[in-house]
Design a protein around this motif. Sequence first.
Motif, PDB file in Angstrom:
ATOM      1  N   GLU A 168     -26.970 -53.051 -69.278  1.00 42.93           N
ATOM      2  CA  GLU A 168     -27.995 -52.146 -69.173  1.00 42.93           C
ATOM      3  C   GLU A 168     -27.784 -51.166 -69.814  1.00 42.93           C
ATOM      4  O   GLU A 168     -29.429 -50.783 -70.452  1.00 42.93           O
ATOM      5  CB  GLU A 168     -29.025 -52.615 -67.970  1.00 42.93           C
ATOM      6  CG  GLU A 168     -29.040 -53.803 -67.435  1.00 42.93           C
ATOM      7  CD  GLU A 168     -29.535 -53.540 -66.060  1.00 42.93           C
ATOM      8  OE1 GLU A 168     -28.798 -52.581 -65.340  1.00 42.93           O
ATOM      9  OE2 GLU A 168     -29.745 -55.091 -65.732  1.00 42.93           O
ATOM     10  N   ALA A 169     -27.432 -49.901 -69.776  1.00 44.44           N
ATOM     11  CA  ALA A 169     -27.136 -49.115 -70.043  1.00 44.44           C
ATOM     12  C   ALA A 169     -26.993 -48.735 -71.618  1.00 44.44           C
ATOM     13  O   ALA A 169     -28.071 -47.726 -72.764  1.00 44.44           O
ATOM     14  CB  ALA A 169     -26.105 -47.745 -69.691  1.00 44.44           C
ATOM     15  N   ALA A 170     -27.027 -49.599 -72.782  1.00 45.18           N
ATOM     16  CA  ALA A 170     -26.504 -49.758 -73.495  1.00 45.18           C
ATOM     17  C   ALA A 170     -28.035 -50.176 -74.314  1.00 45.18           C
ATOM     18  O   ALA A 170     -28.731 -49.406 -75.674  1.00 45.18           O
ATOM     19  CB  ALA A 170     -25.495 -50.872 -74.278  1.00 45.18           C
ATOM     20  N   LEU A 171     -27.864 -51.160 -73.676  1.00 46.93           N
ATOM     21  CA  LEU A 171     -29.841 -51.121 -73.991  1.00 46.93           C
ATOM     22  C   LEU A 171     -30.936 -50.307 -73.699  1.00 46.93           C
ATOM     23  O   LEU A 171     -31.328 -49.847 -74.938  1.00 46.93           O
ATOM     24  CB  LEU A 171     -30.193 -52.068 -73.350  1.00 46.93           C
ATOM     25  CG  LEU A 171     -30.137 -53.841 -73.887  1.00 46.93           C
ATOM     26  CD1 LEU A 171     -30.328 -54.380 -72.826  1.00 46.93           C
ATOM     27  CD2 LEU A 171     -29.569 -54.201 -75.323  1.00 46.93           C
ATOM     28  N   ALA A 172     -30.473 -48.861 -72.664  1.00 43.90           N
ATOM     29  CA  ALA A 172     -31.027 -47.947 -72.790  1.00 43.90           C
ATOM     30  C   ALA A 172     -30.674 -46.621 -73.135  1.00 43.90           C
ATOM     31  O   ALA A 172     -32.012 -46.004 -74.315  1.00 43.90           O
ATOM     32  CB  ALA A 172     -31.291 -47.382 -70.981  1.00 43.90           C
ATOM     33  N   ASN A 173     -29.899 -46.669 -73.806  1.00 43.20           N
ATOM     34  CA  ASN A 173     -29.204 -45.794 -75.103  1.00 43.20           C
ATOM     35  C   ASN A 173     -30.193 -46.098 -76.138  1.00 43.20           C
ATOM     36  O   ASN A 173     -30.811 -45.408 -77.269  1.00 43.20           O
ATOM     37  CB  ASN A 173     -27.896 -45.736 -75.264  1.00 43.20           C
ATOM     38  CG  ASN A 173     -27.172 -44.850 -74.034  1.00 43.20           C
ATOM     39  OD1 ASN A 173     -28.292 -44.203 -73.582  1.00 43.20           O
ATOM     40  ND2 ASN A 173     -25.825 -45.293 -73.654  1.00 43.20           N
ATOM     41  N   GLU A 174     -29.918 -47.233 -76.543  1.00 46.82           N
ATOM     42  CA  GLU A 174     -30.703 -47.478 -78.186  1.00 46.82           C
ATOM     43  C   GLU A 174     -32.160 -47.400 -78.165  1.00 46.82           C
ATOM     44  O   GLU A 174     -32.611 -47.277 -78.580  1.00 46.82           O
ATOM     45  CB  GLU A 174     -30.777 -49.500 -78.230  1.00 46.82           C
ATOM     46  CG  GLU A 174     -30.641 -49.992 -79.589  1.00 46.82           C
ATOM     47  CD  GLU A 174     -30.053 -49.236 -80.991  1.00 46.82           C
ATOM     48  OE1 GLU A 174     -30.908 -49.291 -81.815  1.00 46.82           O
ATOM     49  OE2 GLU A 174     -28.986 -49.050 -80.152  1.00 46.82           O
ATOM     50  N   ALA A 175     -32.687 -47.971 -77.542  1.00 45.84           N
ATOM     51  CA  ALA A 175     -34.157 -47.840 -77.037  1.00 45.84           C
ATOM     52  C   ALA A 175     -34.565 -45.840 -77.146  1.00 45.84           C
ATOM     53  O   ALA A 175     -35.005 -46.289 -78.175  1.00 45.84           O
ATOM     54  CB  ALA A 175     -34.516 -47.852 -75.449  1.00 45.84           C
ATOM     55  N   ASP A 176     -33.388 -45.130 -76.484  1.00 47.98           N
ATOM     56  CA  ASP A 176     -33.719 -43.706 -76.234  1.00 47.98           C
ATOM     57  C   ASP A 176     -33.633 -43.445 -77.804  1.00 47.98           C
ATOM     58  O   ASP A 176     -34.794 -42.044 -78.291  1.00 47.98           O
ATOM     59  CB  ASP A 176     -32.990 -42.809 -75.633  1.00 47.98           C
ATOM     60  CG  ASP A 176     -32.963 -43.020 -74.809  1.00 47.98           C
ATOM     61  OD1 ASP A 176     -34.609 -43.392 -73.136  1.00 47.98           O
ATOM     62  OD2 ASP A 176     -32.348 -43.010 -73.279  1.00 47.98           O
ATOM     63  N   ARG A 177     -31.962 -43.848 -78.225  1.00 47.32           N
ATOM     64  CA  ARG A 177     -31.933 -43.338 -79.813  1.00 47.32           C
ATOM     65  C   ARG A 177     -32.750 -43.986 -81.092  1.00 47.32           C
ATOM     66  O   ARG A 177     -33.574 -43.120 -81.819  1.00 47.32           O
ATOM     67  CB  ARG A 177     -31.367 -44.112 -80.082  1.00 47.32           C
ATOM     68  CG  ARG A 177     -30.446 -43.620 -81.569  1.00 47.32           C
ATOM     69  CD  ARG A 177     -29.065 -44.250 -82.720  1.00 47.32           C
ATOM     70  NE  ARG A 177     -29.647 -45.354 -82.220  1.00 47.32           N
ATOM     71  CZ  ARG A 177     -30.516 -45.680 -82.921  1.00 47.32           C
ATOM     72  NH1 ARG A 177     -30.256 -45.802 -84.599  1.00 47.32           N
ATOM     73  NH2 ARG A 177     -30.152 -47.724 -83.358  1.00 47.32           N
TER      74      ARG A 177
END
Length: 830
Positions: free
Chosen positions: A79-88
């Motif tokens: 989930e954290a990886a998906l969130a970082n990808e969305a922020d980038r």
Amino acid sequence: MSDQNNGDGKKTLSIKGGAGTVKQSFSHGRTKSVVVETKRRKVAIPKPGSTAAKVANAQGAVAQNLSDAEFDRRKKALEAALANEADRAAKEQEEAQARERERERLRAEKDAEARAAEEAEAERLEAERKAEAEAAKAAKIAKTKKVAAEPDPVADAPLGDKPVRSRDKAPTDSAPAAKRTDRDEDKRNTRAKTEDNRRRSGKLTITQALGDQGNRQRSMAAMKRRQERDKRKMTGSGEREKVSRDVQVPDAITVQELANRMAERAAAVVKALMTNGIMATQNQSIDHETATLIVEEFGHRVVRVSDSQVEDIIVATPDDDEAAQVPRPPVVTIMGHVDHGKTSLLDAIRKTTVATGEAGGITQHIGAYQVETESGAVLTFLDTPGHAAFTSMRSRGAQVTDIVVLVVAADDSVMPQTIEAIQHAKAAKVPLIVAINKCDKPDADPNRVRTALLQHEIVVEKMSGDVQDVELSAKTGKGIDNLLEAIALQSELLELTANPARPAAGAVIEAKLDVGRGPVATVLVQYGTLRKGDIFVVGEQWGRVRALIDDQGDRVDEAGPSVPVEVLGLNGTPEAGDTLNVVPDEARAREIAEYRAGVSKDKRAAAGAATTLDQLLAQAKANENVIELPVLVKADVQGSAEAITQALEKIGNEEVRVRVLLSGVGAVTESDVTLASASNAPIIGFNVRANSQARESANQKGVEIRYYSIIYDLVDDIKLAASGMLTPEIKETFVGNAEIKEVFKITGAGKIAGCIVTDGYARRHAGVRLLRDNVVIHEGKLKTLKRFKDEVKEVPSGQECGMAFENYEDIRVGDVIEIFTTQEIERSLA
């Protein structure tokens, strides 16, 4: 599955008829059912016990063996990886939007600046248009006032005779004029917008780069002419007054230079030439007559000037101011035949030993000396060579002298060079003093000398004539005082004077190229005083006096009339016999030297151009059989080089001759070796040597360099070399005659002549001629000479023999054979 229309005209397939059937719908309500093959997707199921089954079972086991904590941890990480990808992704989108806003802002600023520039340009054009309109209005008002002030001939005329006024038509013409004004204004605005658009587009034309902006600049001459026209209009003078000028016209002048001297336009001069039938551009030269015609046509005065007027600064004649004249020493030239004791006599007068130092005991240069006698009188002596080759030197000595002393040996009497010296003295119109030398010898006979001189119209005082004669001996010194007294007496009768205050002028006695001092000229000052630092011109050379050296080798600051000195400071070696003149400045000296060099070059070119093609062909044909011996001559002084050249050119005849390729003064240089190598010629060095570079080059190229110090040795060697090029003389000796009595034809040997020797004898190795009816039809040699069957060398008269000719068999009975021998005799030049 059927083919359906989806609204945009395209057809699709749809399944309506069940599995394996496709119904297609076409236009106009047509349908068609098509049976198609349907296939099921093959699903691969791993077999029990295979590797794939084992891997799948292991993965399932791992998933089942994960604990809940590990599962949650992995889930949170995902989930954290998906969130970082969305922020980038969101951050990148914001940056892209910011860049787009910045571009929009810059584009808006540029558009605003462009609009402001257009508005400013439009305002400027509007202001210019208004100013032009106001100026036109003011001019129209001023013109109206001027017309109103003047009397109107139309108004004063009778009613029936009044012409139609042009201003009556003005209201009708105003509308088209206004339309033209508007069109011009629109064109200017369009042109301005086009220029602004081109400027904004970044394109640069040549006109814009030069800053011309499309407006052609007027030349300075056009501006001056316009100013003159405006000035004439303001003063009301109309056409300017024609100015008549004095125009100097040389022998040849360019059209542009002639226009400049007349202060006229070059185009007007070219037009005048074309009117007179002469096609010439402004850079071409025209002759004096044509230039005179053009100058007179333009209303100017012609002043004749020649290039030779550059020498007007030189005054070649002595001043006539009697008050400035002072006595000067006489110039005495010693002349006579070779070995008659000229130099020995001068040594006895000077108490020196010059004669012992001369090569071969003969004088080969002109020596200039100044002697002071016991009575205090100063005499200038010139010692000239007596050899036959030095005719030019003796001639120059007689031309610059005041008194000629003719030395004649009492035991040898009058000789060829004695006669030549008498002729030079008569040509120069100078008094003669006869010095009868060698009176101390037992066989001396002075009266024989006096008698021999009568044949040449020389009558001495002892034979009731007016020519002084002195008996003397240069060896013992007897009679030398009497000779000096005779010279002093003759000098007093001549009353020799000169002006030492005028610019110096003198004659070049000798010239040479010294290695350490450069060009050196021996000058006899005739008029004026030559000082150190004077600028002079001599022949085609010029220079500044760097040093003056007298006959004793001492440096002096000045040299007066009748003083011989060596002059240093020339830019080149002059010719012996040239005249030295002092000029005011260096520019004038250079101008005179260049003019003289140009005249000399033109003379040489004219001499070559005067020869026509037919003459050249005739000369080439005449010299076709002439053998030439080319040589290069380098001597120590100019006079020796001249004498050697003249002597060598006299060697030869109609078969062979000597051609001097180069004659100069100074050491033999590498360039001389190069020229000699190209021409296959030897180099003759007279009292000079070759430098090290020239010697090395001569050794490499195989050029022969010969050194001489006596001129008659040089002439004899060259004459011997030229004699060796002559074809030898063939001397023929008659041996005998034979008559052919029978002709035999032998296989393998050809025709054999059976002969009888009628005169002399037949010889095997002699030459033979075959005569038929006393006409020579063959000349050659015998192939065989036999007596019976034996080969013999000779057959005497009255005996029979057999003869065969080399390469000839046309023999007949009755032919006569002439036997002879030849001998080559070497020839020599006289």
